[in-house]
Design a protein around this motif. Structure first.
Motif, PDB file in Angstrom:
ATOM      1  N   GLU A 260     -22.762   5.344   9.518  1.00  0.00           N
ATOM      2  CA  GLU A 260     -23.901   5.093  10.398  1.00  0.00           C
ATOM      3  C   GLU A 260     -25.059   4.454   9.642  1.00  0.00           C
ATOM      4  N   LYS A 263     -24.274   0.876   9.000  1.00  0.00           N
ATOM      5  CA  LYS A 263     -24.393   0.098  10.227  1.00  0.00           C
ATOM      6  C   LYS A 263     -25.847  -0.180  10.566  1.00  0.00           C
ATOM      7  N   LYS A 266     -27.447  -2.792   8.289  1.00  0.00           N
ATOM      8  CA  LYS A 266     -27.089  -4.168   8.621  1.00  0.00           C
ATOM      9  C   LYS A 266     -27.850  -4.658   9.841  1.00  0.00           C
ATOM     10  N   GLU A 267     -28.170  -3.755  10.759  1.00  0.00           N
ATOM     11  CA  GLU A 267     -28.864  -4.158  11.974  1.00  0.00           C
ATOM     12  C   GLU A 267     -30.363  -4.294  11.785  1.00  0.00           C
TER      13      GLU A 267
END
Length: 440
Positions: A260, A263, A266-267
């Motif tokens: 998580e 992720k 990266k966002e």
């Protein structure tokens, strides 16, 4: 989430009979026993559920799938009177004696415990078959009549052996919990002691590098920082996945948290918005991914906001001042990959500056009439001269109107004498209104 998953029932959850909530990172079962009383089939596999709870009111539930979760004890299923199939594949059920709680589920026909620690106990299958006489299938294998008869023979010895293994497992499990707690406490302490840079990353000490030319030093430092941060991230990622660890609920949650964080990292895009007063511009620095192709970036600058589309995701910011879209430029750094938008301010844009009030004796006063008069005289200002020496006790005797030349001489017999010549005065043109009588 439940309503989205009930599209086949016209998004009506009160009469829902089947719902699939797998792979939703659910960490607790809740609300379903109140919202969906008519559920017959419930899929909850591949989540992070540590305990079976809040399903006792589902009287019509026939199939419950809890595979690939963190369940350690079979419990709280007595109220599921219609339960026929229970799937607990690849969980952490080590307390095999908890299987006896399923005796109340008289309609239970199939049970899956494959991949749980209890399946490694000696006498596991014999214990389950003898404890649940209503079962027809266990771990996908049919229970024959001869197997059931054999399981009932020597049951006391089987139970004693299973309880001893269960006791040893629970001791080992307690040590694993303590180790996980110490590891978590150590990581939290290490994060507090770390002193990362402005963007939360570790970089090399630029003070120890060899001296370089001043004009190239900034670019070399930026490039070195990015390379070192990428290498550190790759090294930490490799260590995390290659370090051996026990397969426990804690390790599974840790792996999920790690994924998580990667992720979200990266966002998330770092940015900074600055105003260059010398060049009268606004500069937006957006931390776009370094190795991403520029064709995946779209820029739209409007007078009041800037919008950047990165791989289909929108980053939008309201600007502090109006800018010129036609004169704006977009550039991308070759070392860091950052996108820099330079937006000149629009002509006539007012800059906010600190104002200094004049001294009290040089201030200008304005006398306003009642709201009714102001409404009647819309757009016609009326400026009056005020004696600054008597500002503390202002009355009508201090107000001297300026009259136009065609009104004749002014009767000053009933007015206060003019102020001494050393006092400064501010005078403005007085505009008469035919509907208002002159002052006397």
């Amino acid at each position: 989430m439940v309503r989205r998953r009930s599209e086949h029932n016209d998004c009506e959850i009160s009469s829902l009979e089947e719902v699939s909530l797998h792979q939703q990172d659910i960490e607790r079962i809740q609300h379903l026993d109140r919202w969906c009383r008519d559920l017959r089939i419930l899929y909850l596999q591949n989540n992070l559920i540590p305990r079976i709870e809040n399903v006792g009111r589902l009287k019509k539930l026939e199939y419950l799938n809890l595979a690939l979760n963190n369940i350690e004890v079979i419990e709280n299923l007595e109220g599921c009177e219609s339960l026929q199939k229970l799937d607990l594949t690849v969980n952490f059920v080590g307390r095999l004696s908890s299987v006896e709680s399923l005796k109340h589920n008289v309609h239970l026909r199939e049970l899956f415990l494959v991949g749980n620690p209890c399946t490694e106990f000696q006498g596991y299958r014999q214990y389950v078959v003898s404890s649940l006489p209503q079962l027809k299938w266990l771990d996908g294998t049919e229970i024959s009549r001869s197997e059931r008869i054999g399981a009932s023979q020597g049951l006391e010895e089987t139970r004693r052996r299973v309880w001893e293994q269960e006791k040893e497992y629970l001791k080992r499990r307690a040590r694993e919990r303590e180790e996980a707690q110490r590891k978590e406490a150590g990581e939290e302490k290490g994060n507090k002691e770390r002193k990362p840079g402005f963007d939360g990353r570790w970089y090399t000490d630029i003070n120890n590098t060899a001296p370089v030319l001043e004009e190239n030093k900034e670019n070399q430092d930026a490039e070195g920082n990015v390379v070192n941060s990428d290498l550190d991230d790759a090294r930490r990622e490799k260590e995390f996945w290659e370090t051996p660890c026990s397969f426990t609920p804690e390790s599974r949650v840790e792996a999920h948290r790690h994924l998580e964080e990667k992720k979200k990292a990266k966002e998330k895009l770092d940015f900074s918005l600055t105003e260059d007063e010398e060049n009268n511009t606004i500069v937006l620095d957006l931390g776009v991914y370094r190795h991403m192709d520029t064709s995946l970036i779209g820029v739209d600058v409007q007078p009041t906001y800037a919008r950047v589309t990165v791989k289909g995701k929108i980053f939008q910011m309201v600007l502090p001042a109006e800018v010129k879209p036609d004169s704006s430029t977009a550039q991308r750094s070759q070392t860091t990959g950052h996108l820099v938008l330079t937006m000149p301010r629009a002509e006539g844009e007012i800059k906010v500056t600190k104002s200094v009030l004049p001294p009290p004796r040089a201030r200008q006063s304005r006398c306003s009439d009642s709201p009714e008069d102001n409404k009647r005289r819309a757009g016609v200002p009326e400026w009056l001269e005020v004696d600054p020496s008597r500002r503390t006790a202002l009355d009508l005797g201090d107000i001297v109107p300026r009259r136009s030349a065609n009104e004749g001489p002014l009767d000053t017999s009933r007015m206060a004498p003019p102020p001494p010549p050393e006092h400064s005065r501010f005078s403005h043109d007085f505009v008469d209104d035919p509907d208002v009588p002159p002052l006397v």
